[in-house]
Design a protein around this motif. Structure first.
Motif, mmCIF file in Angstrom:
data_model
loop_
_atom_site.group_PDB
_atom_site.id
_atom_site.type_symbol
_atom_site.label_atom_id
_atom_site.label_comp_id
_atom_site.label_asym_id
_atom_site.label_seq_id
_atom_site.Cartn_x
_atom_site.Cartn_y
_atom_site.Cartn_z
ATOM 1 N N LYS A 22 0.757 -1.208 -0.139
ATOM 2 C CA LYS A 22 -0.040 0.139 -0.019
ATOM 3 C C LYS A 22 0.785 1.115 0.169
ATOM 4 O O LYS A 22 2.021 1.269 0.576
ATOM 5 C CB LYS A 22 -0.992 -0.031 1.132
ATOM 6 C CG LYS A 22 -2.078 -0.909 1.163
ATOM 7 C CD LYS A 22 -2.809 -1.076 2.449
ATOM 8 C CE LYS A 22 -3.766 -2.129 2.439
ATOM 9 N NZ LYS A 22 -4.704 -2.321 3.824
ATOM 10 N N GLU A 23 0.244 2.401 -0.505
ATOM 11 C CA GLU A 23 1.130 3.553 -0.392
ATOM 12 C C GLU A 23 1.381 3.941 1.036
ATOM 13 O O GLU A 23 0.467 3.735 2.101
ATOM 14 C CB GLU A 23 0.270 4.668 -1.039
ATOM 15 C CG GLU A 23 0.003 4.364 -2.695
ATOM 16 C CD GLU A 23 -0.511 5.467 -3.247
ATOM 17 O OE1 GLU A 23 -1.207 6.153 -2.849
ATOM 18 O OE2 GLU A 23 -0.533 5.560 -4.764
ATOM 19 N N ILE A 24 2.525 4.744 1.147
ATOM 20 C CA ILE A 24 2.912 4.913 2.585
ATOM 21 C C ILE A 24 1.865 5.643 3.456
ATOM 22 O O ILE A 24 1.892 5.295 4.655
ATOM 23 C CB ILE A 24 4.231 5.612 2.579
ATOM 24 C CG1 ILE A 24 5.048 5.606 3.774
ATOM 25 C CG2 ILE A 24 3.964 6.700 1.922
ATOM 26 C CD1 ILE A 24 6.433 6.196 3.944
ATOM 27 N N ARG A 25 1.196 6.555 2.814
ATOM 28 C CA ARG A 25 0.321 7.498 3.777
ATOM 29 C C ARG A 25 -0.897 6.407 4.425
ATOM 30 O O ARG A 25 -1.437 6.542 5.537
ATOM 31 C CB ARG A 25 -0.127 8.473 3.231
ATOM 32 C CG ARG A 25 0.861 9.625 3.015
ATOM 33 C CD ARG A 25 0.300 11.034 2.736
ATOM 34 N NE ARG A 25 1.270 11.865 2.447
ATOM 35 C CZ ARG A 25 2.128 12.494 3.211
ATOM 36 N NH1 ARG A 25 2.083 12.363 4.461
ATOM 37 N NH2 ARG A 25 2.912 13.498 2.732
ATOM 38 N N GLU A 26 -1.229 5.545 3.487
ATOM 39 C CA GLU A 26 -2.345 4.767 3.999
ATOM 40 C C GLU A 26 -2.065 3.584 5.007
ATOM 41 O O GLU A 26 -2.724 3.121 5.880
ATOM 42 C CB GLU A 26 -2.780 3.717 2.603
ATOM 43 C CG GLU A 26 -4.085 3.007 2.764
ATOM 44 C CD GLU A 26 -4.521 2.181 1.557
ATOM 45 O OE1 GLU A 26 -5.401 1.460 1.643
ATOM 46 O OE2 GLU A 26 -4.053 2.521 0.340
ATOM 47 N N ASN A 27 -0.754 3.325 5.120
ATOM 48 C CA ASN A 27 -0.083 2.411 5.894
ATOM 49 C C ASN A 27 0.747 2.940 7.006
ATOM 50 O O ASN A 27 1.096 2.494 7.937
ATOM 51 C CB ASN A 27 0.872 1.361 5.258
ATOM 52 C CG ASN A 27 0.085 -0.166 4.870
ATOM 53 O OD1 ASN A 27 -0.802 -0.433 5.365
ATOM 54 N ND2 ASN A 27 0.939 -0.731 4.292
ATOM 55 N N ALA A 36 7.499 12.978 9.845
ATOM 56 C CA ALA A 36 8.842 13.525 9.219
ATOM 57 C C ALA A 36 9.518 12.227 8.502
ATOM 58 O O ALA A 36 10.283 12.185 7.554
ATOM 59 C CB ALA A 36 9.758 13.678 10.476
ATOM 60 N N GLU A 37 9.116 11.059 9.099
ATOM 61 C CA GLU A 37 9.592 9.804 8.510
ATOM 62 C C GLU A 37 8.860 9.399 7.142
ATOM 63 O O GLU A 37 9.492 9.032 6.284
ATOM 64 C CB GLU A 37 9.610 8.592 9.407
ATOM 65 C CG GLU A 37 10.537 8.686 10.454
ATOM 66 C CD GLU A 37 10.071 7.612 11.511
ATOM 67 O OE1 GLU A 37 10.999 7.596 12.432
ATOM 68 O OE2 GLU A 37 9.135 7.074 11.910
ATOM 69 N N VAL A 38 7.646 9.801 7.002
ATOM 70 C CA VAL A 38 7.057 9.753 5.745
ATOM 71 C C VAL A 38 7.483 10.872 4.918
ATOM 72 O O VAL A 38 7.971 10.360 3.570
ATOM 73 C CB VAL A 38 5.506 10.226 5.767
ATOM 74 C CG1 VAL A 38 4.917 9.934 4.267
ATOM 75 C CG2 VAL A 38 4.804 9.164 6.739
ATOM 76 N N GLU A 39 7.777 11.914 5.217
ATOM 77 C CA GLU A 39 8.372 13.079 4.218
ATOM 78 C C GLU A 39 9.693 12.618 3.971
ATOM 79 O O GLU A 39 10.484 12.820 2.748
ATOM 80 C CB GLU A 39 8.665 14.281 5.099
ATOM 81 C CG GLU A 39 9.061 15.607 4.082
ATOM 82 C CD GLU A 39 8.297 15.670 3.010
ATOM 83 O OE1 GLU A 39 8.920 16.568 2.202
ATOM 84 O OE2 GLU A 39 7.108 15.522 2.946
ATOM 85 N N GLN A 40 10.593 11.782 4.639
ATOM 86 C CA GLN A 40 11.995 11.257 4.519
ATOM 87 C C GLN A 40 11.905 10.385 3.208
ATOM 88 O O GLN A 40 12.672 10.252 2.401
ATOM 89 C CB GLN A 40 12.615 10.824 5.555
ATOM 90 C CG GLN A 40 14.117 9.993 5.314
ATOM 91 C CD GLN A 40 14.588 9.300 6.649
ATOM 92 O OE1 GLN A 40 13.846 8.827 7.404
ATOM 93 N NE2 GLN A 40 15.718 9.332 6.727
ATOM 94 N N ALA A 41 10.941 9.596 3.302
ATOM 95 C CA ALA A 41 10.858 8.464 2.329
ATOM 96 C C ALA A 41 10.262 9.214 0.937
ATOM 97 O O ALA A 41 10.935 8.916 -0.158
ATOM 98 C CB ALA A 41 9.538 7.511 2.705
ATOM 99 N N PRO A 194 5.421 6.600 -2.688
ATOM 100 C CA PRO A 194 6.181 5.168 -2.662
ATOM 101 C C PRO A 194 5.307 4.249 -1.777
ATOM 102 O O PRO A 194 4.279 4.817 -1.020
ATOM 103 C CB PRO A 194 7.465 5.878 -1.171
ATOM 104 C CG PRO A 194 6.903 6.902 -0.795
ATOM 105 C CD PRO A 194 5.828 7.767 -1.583
ATOM 106 N N LEU A 195 5.590 3.141 -1.805
ATOM 107 C CA LEU A 195 5.064 1.960 -0.976
ATOM 108 C C LEU A 195 5.682 1.762 0.041
ATOM 109 O O LEU A 195 6.934 1.603 0.158
ATOM 110 C CB LEU A 195 4.812 0.715 -1.924
ATOM 111 C CG LEU A 195 4.156 0.578 -3.403
ATOM 112 C CD1 LEU A 195 4.392 -0.633 -3.898
ATOM 113 C CD2 LEU A 195 2.813 1.401 -3.256
ATOM 114 N N ALA A 196 4.845 1.526 1.113
ATOM 115 C CA ALA A 196 5.622 0.829 2.411
ATOM 116 C C ALA A 196 4.815 0.030 3.063
ATOM 117 O O ALA A 196 3.536 0.286 3.634
ATOM 118 C CB ALA A 196 5.898 2.158 3.494
ATOM 119 N N TYR A 197 5.230 -1.148 3.550
ATOM 120 C CA TYR A 197 4.262 -2.364 3.964
ATOM 121 C C TYR A 197 4.911 -3.225 5.022
ATOM 122 O O TYR A 197 6.452 -3.238 4.826
ATOM 123 C CB TYR A 197 3.616 -2.949 2.958
ATOM 124 C CG TYR A 197 4.563 -3.497 1.853
ATOM 125 C CD1 TYR A 197 5.069 -4.754 1.710
ATOM 126 C CD2 TYR A 197 4.786 -2.563 0.760
ATOM 127 C CE1 TYR A 197 5.861 -5.211 0.775
ATOM 128 C CE2 TYR A 197 5.792 -2.720 -0.114
ATOM 129 C CZ TYR A 197 6.104 -4.275 -0.234
ATOM 130 O OH TYR A 197 7.022 -4.468 -1.413
#
Length: 305
Positions: A22-27, A36-41, A194-197
């Motif tokens: 899933k996309e990073i904000r969804e997860n 801040a870690e989402v923004e880093q990604a 980005p995806l992050a899961y």
């Protein structure tokens, strides 16, 4: 080992159990990322596109900015975002074992629109063990790459590399897969996020003679996901890179559970062994004008203390 495994090819997927991609904000809550870690990604990861890959049909894969050991300023904690880690096989023509056509046109793009060409240089110099550049397909430990960016990424705090001791404790570790959107995903995955899961490193194979480890996991993966990062949270609370995704054990087993007897797993190469030295000294075609060259033509770049 290499002939038993499948490099990621467009249209071929390995989804182990449920599809967790899933996309990073969804997860975000599930993976416990701060804003801040989402923004880093978004700033520090993205994709490399090479028009000459796949016999000239073009190809892309995931990549992200790393901080080589010793290069983070101890006082300011700043590290220049001027080098990328990814998988090597995008840059190699599998049929010839030679660098892909128009390798000088390979380009990185992050999720805020920053683009940069890569200083790729001599492809054999990415890994001292590579005599025949087809070895990324035959030797999984060779399937990693660090390249310089001609334009460093602004406002990016690059990811640190896990230590040898942290790598030794990898089996059974929960990780976050951080990749670019992948080939099989629908039009709702636009490539702008980005995806992050979450997934788990299940087994670690240690290398002899200084090479990196190879790891199995239950992380879902498809073409475009190669070069993505397996991140884990350190004791200091920061995310570090423990592996780079390179391939899957088998294809067309979508939805089946993790099972080593049928090779239903994903494979990453560790960022230990010789990887830190490769990160410190990526072999580039030309040294940076701002840093100058030594007598052998290599960069004069030094770690920031």
């Amino acid at each position: 080992m290499g002939s038993l495994f499948a490099c990621l090819t467009p249209g071929l997927t390995s989804v182990i159990g449920d599809d967790d991609r899933k996309e990073i904000r969804e997860n975000q809550k599930l993976i416990n990322f701060t804003d801040a870690e989402v923004e880093q990604a978004y700033r520090c990861t993205g994709r490399i596109y090479c028009p000459g890959a796949n016999a000239g049909r073009g190809g892309l894969q995931s990549a992200g900015a790393i901080c080589a050991p010793g290069f983070r300023n101890a006082a300011t904690e700043v590290c220049a975002a001027d080098r990328l880690a990814s998988a090597l096989h995008l840059f190699v023509d599998k049929s010839t074992g030679k660098p892909i056509r128009e390798i000088e046109k390979c380009e990185f793009r992050n999720y805020h629109g920053h683009t940069s060409l890569l200083n790729v240089g001599d492809i054999k110099a990415f890994d001292p063990s590579i005599d025949d550049t087809r070895s990324p397909y035959a030797n999984m430990r060779a399937d990693k790459i660090v390249v310089r960016l001609l334009r460093p990424i602004p406002q990016c705090d690059p990811y640190d590399i896990a230590s040898e001791e942290e790598q030794a404790e990898a089996s059974g570790r929960e990780v976050v897969a951080l990749t670019h959107p992948q080939e099989d995903q629908g039009p709702e995955f636009t490539g702008h996020h980005p995806l992050a899961y979450p997934c788990t490193t299940t087994k670690t194979f240690r290398a002899r003679g200084g090479g990196p480890s190879v790891k199995y996991s239950d992380c879902d993966l498809n073409g475009g996901g190669s070069g993505g990062f397996a991140l884990f949270r350190r004791e200091n609370g920061k995310w570090a890179i423990g592996g780079i995704f390179i391939r899957v054990g088998a294809l067309h087993l979508n939805g089946q559970i993790y099972d080593e007897t049928i090779k239903n797993y994903t494979i990453s190469v560790g960022t230990n062994g010789d990887f830190p030295e490769i990160a410190r000294n990526p072999r580039t075609k030309k040294c940076y004008r701002t840093e100058g060259c030594d007598a052998s033509g290599q960069d004069r770049a030094k770690p920031t203390r």
